[in-house]
Motif scaffolding. Structure first.
Motif, PDB file in Angstrom:
ATOM      1  N   THR A   1       3.828  12.225   2.772  1.00  0.00           N
ATOM      2  CA  THR A   1       2.465  12.355   1.886  1.00  0.00           C
ATOM      3  C   THR A   1       2.513  11.223   0.680  1.00  0.00           C
ATOM      4  O   THR A   1       3.731  10.960   0.354  1.00  0.00           O
ATOM      5  CB  THR A   1       2.302  13.699   1.325  1.00  0.00           C
ATOM      6  N   GLN A   2       1.351  10.996   0.543  1.00  0.00           N
ATOM      7  CA  GLN A   2       1.248   9.915  -0.634  1.00  0.00           C
ATOM      8  C   GLN A   2       1.934  10.653  -1.949  1.00  0.00           C
ATOM      9  O   GLN A   2       2.432   9.860  -2.758  1.00  0.00           O
ATOM     10  CB  GLN A   2      -0.296   9.679  -0.615  1.00  0.00           C
ATOM     11  N   PRO A   3       1.583  11.973  -2.564  1.00  0.00           N
ATOM     12  CA  PRO A   3       2.369  12.442  -3.343  1.00  0.00           C
ATOM     13  C   PRO A   3       3.783  12.282  -3.334  1.00  0.00           C
ATOM     14  O   PRO A   3       4.411  11.857  -4.424  1.00  0.00           O
ATOM     15  CB  PRO A   3       1.789  13.792  -3.508  1.00  0.00           C
ATOM     16  N   ALA A   4       4.382  12.553  -2.212  1.00  0.00           N
ATOM     17  CA  ALA A   4       5.843  12.454  -2.046  1.00  0.00           C
ATOM     18  C   ALA A   4       6.351  11.037  -2.280  1.00  0.00           C
ATOM     19  O   ALA A   4       7.181  10.830  -2.980  1.00  0.00           O
ATOM     20  CB  ALA A   4       6.082  13.188  -0.699  1.00  0.00           C
ATOM     21  N   ILE A   5       5.614  10.115  -1.626  1.00  0.00           N
ATOM     22  CA  ILE A   5       6.260   8.649  -1.727  1.00  0.00           C
ATOM     23  C   ILE A   5       6.046   8.247  -3.446  1.00  0.00           C
ATOM     24  O   ILE A   5       6.665   7.435  -3.776  1.00  0.00           O
ATOM     25  CB  ILE A   5       5.419   7.676  -0.881  1.00  0.00           C
ATOM     26  N   SER A   6       5.093   8.660  -3.978  1.00  0.00           N
ATOM     27  CA  SER A   6       4.715   8.318  -5.345  1.00  0.00           C
ATOM     28  C   SER A   6       5.877   8.923  -6.411  1.00  0.00           C
ATOM     29  O   SER A   6       6.413   8.216  -6.833  1.00  0.00           O
ATOM     30  CB  SER A   6       3.162   8.940  -5.606  1.00  0.00           C
ATOM     31  N   ARG A   7       6.161  10.076  -5.848  1.00  0.00           N
ATOM     32  CA  ARG A   7       7.471  10.684  -6.739  1.00  0.00           C
ATOM     33  C   ARG A   7       8.794   9.962  -6.415  1.00  0.00           C
ATOM     34  O   ARG A   7       9.485   9.631  -7.398  1.00  0.00           O
ATOM     35  CB  ARG A   7       7.652  12.008  -6.421  1.00  0.00           C
ATOM     36  N   THR A   8       9.027   9.608  -5.223  1.00  0.00           N
ATOM     37  CA  THR A   8       9.991   8.786  -4.814  1.00  0.00           C
ATOM     38  C   THR A   8      10.165   7.255  -5.641  1.00  0.00           C
ATOM     39  O   THR A   8      11.212   6.981  -6.050  1.00  0.00           O
ATOM     40  CB  THR A   8      10.117   8.680  -3.695  1.00  0.00           C
TER      41      THR A   8
ATOM     42  N   SER B   1       0.845  -1.385   0.019  1.00  0.00           N
ATOM     43  CA  SER B   1       0.001  -0.070  -0.175  1.00  0.00           C
ATOM     44  C   SER B   1       0.827   1.302  -0.062  1.00  0.00           C
ATOM     45  O   SER B   1       1.765   1.284   0.924  1.00  0.00           O
ATOM     46  CB  SER B   1      -0.898   0.293   1.148  1.00  0.00           C
ATOM     47  N   PHE B   2       0.571   2.109  -0.847  1.00  0.00           N
ATOM     48  CA  PHE B   2       1.293   3.443  -0.912  1.00  0.00           C
ATOM     49  C   PHE B   2       0.855   4.364   0.248  1.00  0.00           C
ATOM     50  O   PHE B   2       1.472   4.983   0.984  1.00  0.00           O
ATOM     51  CB  PHE B   2       0.971   4.253  -2.249  1.00  0.00           C
ATOM     52  N   LYS B   3      -0.437   4.474   0.829  1.00  0.00           N
ATOM     53  CA  LYS B   3      -0.837   5.214   1.636  1.00  0.00           C
ATOM     54  C   LYS B   3      -0.233   4.700   2.998  1.00  0.00           C
ATOM     55  O   LYS B   3       0.282   5.450   3.971  1.00  0.00           O
ATOM     56  CB  LYS B   3      -2.534   4.829   1.773  1.00  0.00           C
ATOM     57  N   HIS B   4      -0.296   3.184   3.321  1.00  0.00           N
ATOM     58  CA  HIS B   4       0.305   3.062   4.656  1.00  0.00           C
ATOM     59  C   HIS B   4       1.649   3.178   4.616  1.00  0.00           C
ATOM     60  O   HIS B   4       2.156   3.348   5.672  1.00  0.00           O
ATOM     61  CB  HIS B   4      -0.150   1.477   4.886  1.00  0.00           C
ATOM     62  N   ALA B   5       2.359   2.831   3.558  1.00  0.00           N
ATOM     63  CA  ALA B   5       3.969   3.060   3.542  1.00  0.00           C
ATOM     64  C   ALA B   5       4.185   4.584   3.814  1.00  0.00           C
ATOM     65  O   ALA B   5       5.158   4.916   4.531  1.00  0.00           O
ATOM     66  CB  ALA B   5       4.584   2.477   2.244  1.00  0.00           C
TER      67      ALA B   5
END
Length: 304
Positions: A32-39, A21-25
């Motif tokens: 934030t979810q956008p930050a982890i998605s960019r990473t 899960s992106f949200k839980h990670a």
């Protein structure tokens, strides 16, 4: 090595892979979810392939992602151990072993082990962490623990871990002295009482369920699902309730007469207790030190 890969890329990838899960990670890493998605997008751009795919059920690893995960995980674990080792050198504290232990091991084995260590290995410092199987193996993978002592978990939780069996342990049903089933223990009648029962994440639950099914006993309707030793002991001592627990966890209280063990044969529930460590690594100094101490302590217990 590609110098564009940063620690944050590996942390994000490993967290998402484990939690699916992106949200839980993102929550675990305080992002934030956008930050982890960019990473993750940056990492996939660097390695030039897709590592994760999203679908309705969550996040899945691609074949390339599954291959890369073991290396990313090992890198983070090695870094964690290196940082911990530096701390030990700085403190001039000698050898430091971090041991995770399930509750039955904490009660039955570790008092003997710590006494033996204090007598024979005086420059060895132990840090003991008690917890549930899921939490302990997560810490082991993260490099926060050197080994975990306890019941072997289900195959899906042990894929990247090695296991060395030390002994086996069965489950028992205990109650407060004077319980109505003390003199006439009938397994079918446990459903008439509150039963302290292992929750889904507890590795003993499958053995309990198989045992009851084989005896034609349904799930106890008044069950209280918990792995808490403190609650299990307190609630059972109050009277009325029954507690399905590992034998080693409650043996001292049965020996003192605080609890009674119902005369129900549960030997078929015996499961392997042992030492868990990260697979793919040479046997650690921790394992080489602990295994003979553990076996000596259990041998002394049996002969005593």
């Amino acid at each position: 090595m590609n110098t564009r890969i940063k620690l944050r890329h590996l942390q994000a990838f490993v967290a998402i892979s484990r939690l699916r899960s992106f949200k839980h990670a993102a929550k675990q890493l305080f992002l934030t979810q956008p930050a982890i998605s960019r990473t993750m997008a940056e990492l996939e751009d660097i390695v030039r392939c897709r590592l994760l795919v999203r679908d309705r059920s969550g996040v899945e690893l691609t074949p390339q992602g599954a291959f890369f995960l073991s290396f990313a995980d090992a890198t983070l674990s090695a870094l964690e151990r290196g940082i911990s080792g530096i701390g030990d050198f700085a403190n001039d504290s000698g050898l430091h072993l971090r041991i995770g232990m399930q509750a039955s091991v904490a009660v039955r084995v570790m008092p003997m082990v710590t006494a033996a260590v204090a007598q024979d290995t005086k420059d060895l410092r132990l840090s003991l962490v008690e917890g549930a199987h899921t939490d302990l193996v997560t810490r082991l993978r993260d490099g926060q623990l050197d080994v975990v002592l306890g019941l072997q978990g289900p195959p899906e939780s042990m894929g990247d871990l090695s296991f060395t069996q030390i002994y086996t342990e069965a489950l028992v049903i205990v109650a407060a002295p004077g319980h109505a089933l003390q003199n006439r223990p009938e397994l079918q009648k446990i459903i008439d009482w509150p039963v302290i029962y292992p929750p889904p994440e507890d590795p003993i639950r499958p053995a309990v369920r198989r045992f009851l099914v084989s005896a034609g006993v349904p799930l106890p309707p008044m069950r209280i699902e918990t792995s808490s030793f403190a609650f299990g002991l307190s609630r059972t001592l109050e009277g009325g309730a029954l507690w399905i627990a590992p034998q080693g966890l409650v043996a001292p209280y049965v020996a003192r007469g605080d609890l009674i063990q119902l005369g129900i044969d549960m030997s078929s529930t015996a499961g392997p207790i042992g030492l868990m460590s990260r697979a793919g690594e040479d046997q650690t100094l921790t394992a080489r030190l602990l295994l003979p101490i553990l076996r000596d302590c259990l041998s002394d217990e049996s002969s005593g």
